[in-house]
Design an enzyme around this catalytic site. Structure first.
Site: not given
Ligand code: AHR
Length: 661
Positions: A48, A247, A378-379
């Protein structure tokens, strides 16, 4: 006489005690009862752009804000004029003509020897310059017929000493934007160098996209990646590369989400985006953190291929970060997001006659990238996520039935959110569920058996983000110390033992710049010249390099080793090397002695090999100054036909390879 008796009794006691303490535990390896196959994807890496991971990190561009698109157009730059003249350097915005890269500088050449204009760039916390290395300096410019001019370029060390110079000579007239490139050779090494450009001539010049790259990038690719950082990844032989997050996929809001289509094609046309980690943590704000997307989706696929990893892109599912804005695309408007996913498969795998396959080919890769996994979200969590996932899955697999969908189990490894997603994704037939755990080391030690009773059928697990937190999640006090790494090793024996269920696992985050990080701990730390693997890196690497092909049961008195007496172990068979490979953690403060006994295969030869991390304290860390303070040592292991006697040091992790026949 009496005294002698006492002494003898004393000796006998001592002897008896020490015999008892040293009686080896027999660890039985059932080589004739192989379990699940270990997936080639088992141990991977999670990338990331956080902590200056891409811009300022692995993306080797040395100029910060090269195209003047940061919200403060001259951030990273200094303009010096002698004497100052109003309007001699202007930031011009031509959004209509060039929406992706609208700003540039218009510089009036100084019209006498008494006037000078110098532009300097500070780099990303400085620029790493190495003696003997060459650097490619390039820029785009327009120069009207009536103007003429040249640029003088210098690399300076932190004290202002010149490390390299070049003079462009008279620039050719250019009515359209034109790119030029020159080479500088550095005479000195400096981690905090800067770039200085002086203008000489008459009239004015439009200048943009001012760039400086080292020649020694990964595979020598122009405009490529930092070789030392990629080498650390390649050395791990990762089974997959997950990108671009994290994120960053979700974005603070939907406008700020990651959109892969804006990251491919010519770099000059990739629209800059503020990095969400710029402002995420009030205690670690990074106002100069942006995404230039010089490392975009083509480069990610190429990197995955380079290091032999299966690509695992994660795409936005129509939801922004639920910790931030929790913005949501209505179901009726979801189609463009789904189309992005479909087009990505075409970009990665499509024939060169297709729209996106053609673009891939034009970027230098006509062959498909072999994409097989696609993460949606994602999440993200809640029924709204499940609803969107269902729409994505249906559309993607209708067109590409071979693509395995990866779904998010949210932010935590348990609780109501997790339960809802776990049940919902399984019911939907999602192939892989992505679980995340940022927890204290105690959690990792006590969850080594987490997957022992997971359903063998149905969804497989991607342990997609995990790292033991020496303090607490998102605390800046977290350290990559041996305690955290040892707890991860213990936990990973449980992942390996359950390789039938766990198909992929990756530590997170991957990279951090020592002068520009937001999140700690991280697997690999760098400054502008050097990089090192943390103790956690060495654990990851040992698991990956000794991955093997099938699980073998290893037990003590019929029980698996998942924490009793602070021991953790897993075992695999390497069918290529014909070796049984034991991974063993002794988390106690005392050593422990074992006898490894095999059934179903015979030990071959008299010497095996072990890679051991021992004689280290729990709070030890690696650093730029001491990059290998905690690192594995290789040592021989004596083999006998009856088994292997082995003493595991206190707080140690070992990988033991036993040749068999
Ligand atoms: O790894 C850092 C962050 O932790 C990731 O971006 C996110 O997915 C998780 O919350």
């Amino acid at each position: 006489m009496r005294l002698m008796n006492i002494t003898l009794i004393g000796c006998g006691l001592a002897l008896g005690l020490s015999l008892h303490a040293q009686a080896p535990k027999v660890l039985s390896i059932a080589a004739d009862k192989p379990g699940a196959a270990i997936q080639p994807t088992m141990w991977g890496v999670f990338f990331e752009d956080i902590n200056l991971g891409a811009d300022g990190g692995v993306y080797a561009e040395m100029v910060k804000n090269r195209s003047f698109e940061f919200y403060k157009p001259l951030m990273g730059w200094k303009v010096r004029q002698q004497p100052f003249r109003e309007g001699a350097v202007m930031v011009v915005n031509e959004r209509t003509a060039n929406p992706a890269n609208p700003r540039y500088l218009k510089v009036q050449f100084p019209d006498s020897v008494y006037h000078s204009i110098t532009l300097s760039n500070e780099g990303f916390r400085g620029m790493g310059v190495k003696a003997g290395n060459r650097y490619f300096f390039s820029f785009m410019y327009r120069l009207p017929v009536q103007a003429q001019g040249a640029l003088e370029v210098r690399l300076l060390d932190a004290g202002g000493k010149v490390l390299a110079t070049l003079n462009t000579g008279k620039l050719q007239v250019a009515s359209q934007w034109q790119k030029v490139e020159y080479t500088l050779s550095a005479t000195g090494t400096e981690p905090k160098a800067s770039l200085e450009i002086s203008f000489k001539g008459k009239g004015s010049i439009d200048i943009d996209f001012i760039s400086l790259f080292p020649e020694d990038t990964w595979k020598g690719r122009k405009g490529g990646l930092r070789a030392d950082m990629i080498q650390l990844l390649a050395d791990m032989k990762p089974g997959f590369l997950r990108f671009p997050g994290g994120c960053i996929v979700e974005g603070h809001d939907l406008n700020n989400r990651y959109q892969w289509k804006k990251t491919v094609g010519p770099v000059e046309q990739r629209e800059l985006l503020i990095n969400r980690w710029n402002f995420e943590f009030g205690h670690r704000t990074t106002p100069d953190y942006f995404q230039s997307f010089g490392l975009g989706f083509f480069e990610y696929f190429q990197l995955a291929e380079d290091i032999g990893a299966a690509p695992l892109p994660i795409l936005n599912c129509g939801m922004a970060c639920q910790y931030n804005t929790a913005e949501l695309v209505p179901m009726a408007d979801l189609q463009p997001y789904i189309q992005d996913a479909l087009d990505l498969v075409e970009f990665a795998n499509g024939d060169t006659g297709t729209t996106w396959g053609k673009l891939r080919a034009s970027m230098g890769h006509p062959a498909p990238f072999g994409l097989r996994y696609l993460g949606v979200g994602n999440e993200n969590w809640g029924p709204q996520y499940l609803e969107r996932m269902a729409a994505f899955k249906q559309a993607i697999q209708q067109e590409y039935p071979y693509i395995q969908i990866v779904g998010s189990a949210g932010t935590d490894p348990d609780g109501d959110r997790f339960d809802l997603l776990n049940a919902g994704l399984r019911a939907m037939g999602v192939e892989i569920i992505d679980e995340h755990y940022y927890r204290r080391p105690e959690w990792f030690f006590s969850n080594a058996a987490r997957y022992d009773n997971y359903p063998a059928q149905g969804a497989k697990i991607l342990a997609g983000e995990y790292a033991a937190q020496s303090d607490r999640p998102a605390s800046p006090n977290n350290k990559n110390n041996w305690h955290t790494a040892l707890s991860e090793a213990a936990f990973m024996t449980g992942l390996e033992r359950n390789a039938g269920v766990v198909h992929m696992a990756s530590y997170a985050p991957l990279f951090a710049h020592v002068d520009g990080w937001q999140w700690s701990p991280d697997l690999i730390w760098v400054d502008n010249l050097k990089s090192y693997g943390t103790p956690n890196y060495h654990v990851q690497k040992l698991f990956s390099l000794h991955k093997g092909h099938s699980v073998l049961p290893i037990s003590h008195r019929g029980l698996s080793l998942s924490g009793a007496d602070s021991l953790y172990a897993s075992c695999v068979y390497d069918s290529v090397q014909k070796e049984v490979v034991v991974k063993l953690v002794n988390a106690k403060e005392v050593s422990d002695t074992f006898r490894l006994e095999l059934s179903g295969m015979r030990i071959s030869g008299t010497v095996g090999k072990a890679w051991v991390i021992e004689n280290v304290q729990l709070d030890w860390v690696n650093s730029i100054e001491q990059p290998e303070k905690v690192a594995p040592q290789q040592k021989p292991v004596v083999l006998t036909a009856r088994g292997v006697s082995y003493t595991a040091a206190p707080r140690s992790f070992q990988v033991i390879r036993i040749p068999v026949k």
